[in-house]
Design a protein around this motif. Structure first.
Motif, short mmCIF file in Angstrom:
data_model
loop_
_atom_site.label_atom_id
_atom_site.label_comp_id
_atom_site.label_asym_id
_atom_site.label_seq_id
_atom_site.Cartn_x
_atom_site.Cartn_y
_atom_site.Cartn_z
N VAL A 12 0.84 -1.21 0.00
CA VAL A 12 0.00 0.00 0.00
C VAL A 12 0.87 1.26 0.00
N LEU A 13 1.88 1.31 0.86
CA LEU A 13 2.77 2.47 0.90
C LEU A 13 3.49 2.66 -0.43
N GLY A 14 3.94 1.59 -1.04
CA GLY A 14 4.62 1.69 -2.33
C GLY A 14 3.71 2.24 -3.41
N LEU A 15 2.47 1.77 -3.44
CA LEU A 15 1.52 2.26 -4.44
C LEU A 15 1.17 3.73 -4.22
N ILE A 16 0.98 4.12 -2.96
CA ILE A 16 0.69 5.53 -2.67
C ILE A 16 1.88 6.39 -3.04
N ALA A 17 3.09 5.92 -2.73
CA ALA A 17 4.29 6.68 -3.07
C ALA A 17 4.41 6.84 -4.59
N HIS A 26 9.30 3.05 -13.35
CA HIS A 26 9.49 1.85 -14.14
C HIS A 26 9.74 0.60 -13.31
N SER A 27 9.84 0.74 -12.01
CA SER A 27 10.13 -0.44 -11.18
C SER A 27 8.90 -1.36 -11.13
N PRO A 28 9.14 -2.68 -11.11
CA PRO A 28 8.02 -3.62 -11.07
C PRO A 28 7.32 -3.59 -9.71
N LEU A 29 6.14 -4.19 -9.67
CA LEU A 29 5.31 -4.15 -8.46
C LEU A 29 5.99 -4.81 -7.27
N TRP A 30 6.71 -5.91 -7.49
CA TRP A 30 7.37 -6.58 -6.37
C TRP A 30 8.45 -5.70 -5.77
N LEU A 31 9.15 -4.93 -6.61
CA LEU A 31 10.20 -4.05 -6.11
C LEU A 31 9.58 -2.83 -5.39
N THR A 32 8.46 -2.35 -5.91
CA THR A 32 7.75 -1.26 -5.25
C THR A 32 7.28 -1.69 -3.86
N THR A 33 6.85 -2.93 -3.73
CA THR A 33 6.43 -3.46 -2.43
C THR A 33 7.61 -3.49 -1.46
N ILE A 34 8.76 -3.93 -1.94
CA ILE A 34 9.96 -3.95 -1.09
C ILE A 34 10.34 -2.53 -0.68
N PHE A 35 10.27 -1.58 -1.62
CA PHE A 35 10.55 -0.19 -1.29
C PHE A 35 9.56 0.33 -0.25
N GLY A 36 8.30 -0.06 -0.36
CA GLY A 36 7.30 0.34 0.62
C GLY A 36 7.58 -0.23 2.00
N ILE A 37 8.01 -1.49 2.05
CA ILE A 37 8.38 -2.11 3.33
C ILE A 37 9.55 -1.36 3.96
N LEU A 38 10.55 -1.06 3.14
CA LEU A 38 11.70 -0.29 3.65
C LEU A 38 11.26 1.10 4.12
N GLY A 39 10.33 1.71 3.39
CA GLY A 39 9.81 3.02 3.80
C GLY A 39 9.11 2.95 5.15
N ALA A 40 8.37 1.88 5.39
CA ALA A 40 7.69 1.71 6.69
C ALA A 40 8.71 1.54 7.81
N ILE A 41 9.75 0.77 7.56
CA ILE A 41 10.78 0.55 8.58
C ILE A 41 11.53 1.84 8.88
N ALA A 69 9.05 8.63 3.96
CA ALA A 69 10.20 7.74 3.74
C ALA A 69 9.96 6.86 2.52
N ALA A 70 8.74 6.35 2.35
CA ALA A 70 8.43 5.51 1.20
C ALA A 70 8.55 6.28 -0.10
N VAL A 71 8.09 7.53 -0.11
CA VAL A 71 8.20 8.35 -1.33
C VAL A 71 9.67 8.53 -1.71
N VAL A 72 10.50 8.85 -0.73
CA VAL A 72 11.92 9.05 -1.01
C VAL A 72 12.56 7.75 -1.49
N ILE A 73 12.28 6.65 -0.83
CA ILE A 73 12.89 5.37 -1.19
C ILE A 73 12.39 4.89 -2.56
N VAL A 74 11.11 5.05 -2.85
CA VAL A 74 10.59 4.65 -4.16
C VAL A 74 11.22 5.50 -5.26
N ALA A 75 11.34 6.80 -5.04
CA ALA A 75 11.93 7.69 -6.05
C ALA A 75 13.40 7.33 -6.31
N VAL A 76 14.17 7.19 -5.26
CA VAL A 76 15.60 6.86 -5.41
C VAL A 76 15.76 5.44 -5.96
#
Length: 92
Positions: A12-17, A26-41, A69-76
């Motif tokens: 959810v955080l990855g999609l919102i970001a 261009h990142s795939p959905l699985w990678l966006t999910t990992i970025f979202g998890i990292l953003g939550a942490i 944090a998720a927005v920054v991590i997804v962007a980078v």
């Protein structure tokens, strides 16, 4: 059950970001999910650093830290993904 919640929140955080960041990512959905998890942490750690602890209700300030944090991590992460993907395509 903790891992399931981490994946759901990360998704959810990855999609919102992705929706907040202008332009196409261009990142795939699985990678966006990992970025979202990292953003939550990272967001939880930053929130604790600012003195925000768990509360009995909805902790909006902690969620805002997680989202930022998720927005920054997804962007980078997306920039790095595109750069890595571009290098692979040029080598072939």
């Amino acid at each position: 059950m903790g891992w399931l919640w981490a994946i759901i929140v990360g998704f959810v955080l990855g999609l919102i970001a992705k929706a907040i960041i202008p332009g196409k990512q261009h990142s795939p959905l699985w990678l966006t999910t990992i970025f979202g998890i990292l953003g939550a942490i990272v967001g939880n750690a930053v929130a604790r650093g600012f003195g925000v602890e768990e509360t009995p209700g909805i902790d909006w300030s902690r969620h805002i830290f997680q989202l930022v944090a998720a927005v920054v991590i997804v962007a980078v992460g997306d920039m790095l993904y595109v750069r890595t993907l571009g290098r692979r395509r040029h080598r072939a």
